[in-house]
Design a protein around this motif. Structure first.
Motif, PDB file in Angstrom:
ATOM      1  N   ARG A   1     -75.450  -6.186 -23.230  1.00 53.07           N
ATOM      2  CA  ARG A   1     -76.492  -5.165 -23.098  1.00 53.07           C
ATOM      3  C   ARG A   1     -77.852  -5.830 -22.900  1.00 53.07           C
ATOM      4  NH1 ARG A   1     -77.483  -0.420 -27.538  1.00 53.07           N
ATOM      5  NH2 ARG A   1     -79.146  -1.791 -28.294  1.00 53.07           N
ATOM      6  N   ASP A   2     -78.637  -5.250 -21.991  1.00 56.66           N
ATOM      7  CA  ASP A   2     -80.028  -5.661 -21.759  1.00 56.66           C
ATOM      8  C   ASP A   2     -80.161  -7.150 -21.478  1.00 56.66           C
ATOM      9  OD1 ASP A   2     -80.749  -3.003 -22.245  1.00 56.66           O
ATOM     10  OD2 ASP A   2     -81.088  -3.378 -24.376  1.00 56.66           O
TER      11      ASP A   2
ATOM     12  N   SER B   1     -71.596  -0.459 -28.609  1.00 60.85           N
ATOM     13  CA  SER B   1     -72.827   0.339 -28.584  1.00 60.85           C
ATOM     14  C   SER B   1     -72.482   1.782 -28.247  1.00 60.85           C
ATOM     15  CB  SER B   1     -73.783  -0.227 -27.544  1.00 60.85           C
ATOM     16  OG  SER B   1     -74.962   0.556 -27.467  1.00 60.85           O
TER      17      SER B   1
END
Length: 352
Positions: free
Chosen positions: A57-58, A110
């Motif tokens: 993520r990110d 997530s």
């Protein structure tokens, strides 16, 4: 003088002729071509790492594996350089209780802006292994506070390990490996729906896979370590088969349509042969317990898994983390290829 001159000419002729003959028979040395290691790496990427898992993520990768007594997370932008990263211990179990011992196969997911860790633990007795959940609201899972959400109350309350999560069509699904009874024996793959990340929906557990084939019964019958993979209109459940103490540990696969009822066993088709493994020459034995991720630029698909560096090393900490790229066949099914020997150089993921 004539005799001296003649002798000199003969000597010069002999030396010149010998020199030409000698030069013509010398084999030139084989050029040494240096191995191109620029932009490449070798497996393993972590020397100790049973049951690896990676979340993405990110721009960061968050990697976990079984430690037995804690839950740790490695944070990195470069999966091929994982060995240079220091792990952060994010949770330590209580001294006593149902989740105090034998912590296995943690996975980080997530959901709706929060992080969840699903892990297996017991009170010191293997028959009491169950699934448990932790929750964290921080954007970075290596920071913030992890809240213990307790046991994930799976249907039938039987022995359960290796849980994983799928979020598909706005519905959460949970798959795991379990026993049919409380008496041990063969391990099966089960699935259930969740109403939220730590609550199971009403209804029975559904058995999706049993160790049917001989390659799933080496040591004894085992289906474990299920992992979901979605590609287009298909969802795959890739699992580990056979006992992990054997070198014949390998990956099997179930497949279904993303629009089908995933709790209906008839929706799933099982591969009759392993889809990855069981081993390769060159320090790659007992291939299993995998996960998936994309390269930093999103153009490549990679599989992460563990393997032993030598035969006969079993289910312990000899298992190290490996990774390699994979592709998809024209029908949308994954093509994992064969496990790479540890002697091979592999091109780093695109974008690293």
């Amino acid at each position: 003088m004539k005799n001296a001159l003649f002798s000199t000419l003969i000597l010069l002729w002999f030396i010149g002729g010998y020199g030409c003959k000698s030069t013509s028979t010398v084999t030139p040395p084989t050029p040494v071509v240096p191995t191109d290691t620029v932009g490449k790496f070798k497996n393993p990427i972590l020397p100790v790492g049973p049951d690896p898992w990676v979340a993405q993520r990110d721009g960061f990768y968050y990697v976990m594996h079984t430690t037995g007594n804690t839950i740790r997370i490695y944070k990195t932008r470069s999966m091929s350089r994982l060995g240079s990263v220091r792990a952060v211990t994010v949770w330590t179990p209580p001294v006593t209780g149902p989740n105090s011992r034998n912590i296995w196969a943690p996975e980080l997911h997530s959901v709706n802006g929060k992080w969840y860790v699903y892990y297996t633990a017991d009170d010191g007795a293997d028959r009491n292994h169950r699934m448990f959940v932790l929750e964290n609201e921080a954007a970075d899972p290596t920071t913030g506070t992890w809240v213990d959400r307790g046991s994930l109350a799976l249907p039938d309350n039987k022995w359960a390990i290796d849980g994983t999560l799928l979020n598909l069509n706005s519905q959460l699904y949970f798959a795991w490996s379990g026993w049919d009874t409380d008496l041990g024996g063969a391990q099966y793959i089960y699935i259930a729906k969740l109403t939220n990340p730590y609550t199971v929906a009403a209804g029975p557990r559904v058995r999706l896979s049993a160790p049917d084939y001989s390659w799933e019964k080496q040591g004894f019958g085992v289906n474990e370590g299920p992992e979901f993979l979605v590609n287009g209109n298909k969802v795959f459940l890739v699992y580990s088969a056979s006992y992990c103490a054997t070198d014949l540990y390998a990956l099997g696969q179930l497949s279904a349509s993303t629009t089908s009822d995933l709790l209906n066993t008839a929706s799933w088709t099982k591969s009759a042969t392993p889809v990855f493994g069981p081993y390769a020459s060159g320090s790659t034995y007992g291939v299993g317990h995998n996960g998936f991720f994309k390269s930093p630029d999103g153009t490549e698909n990679w599989i992460i898994y563990h393997a032993n560096p030598a035969p006969g090393q079993g289910c312990g900490d000899f298992r190290s983390i490996r990774m390699q790229p994979f592709s998809y066949n024209t029908d949308g099914t994954p093509n994992f290829g064969t496990p790479d020997p540890a002697t091979n150089y592999i091109k780093r993921p695109a974008g690293e």
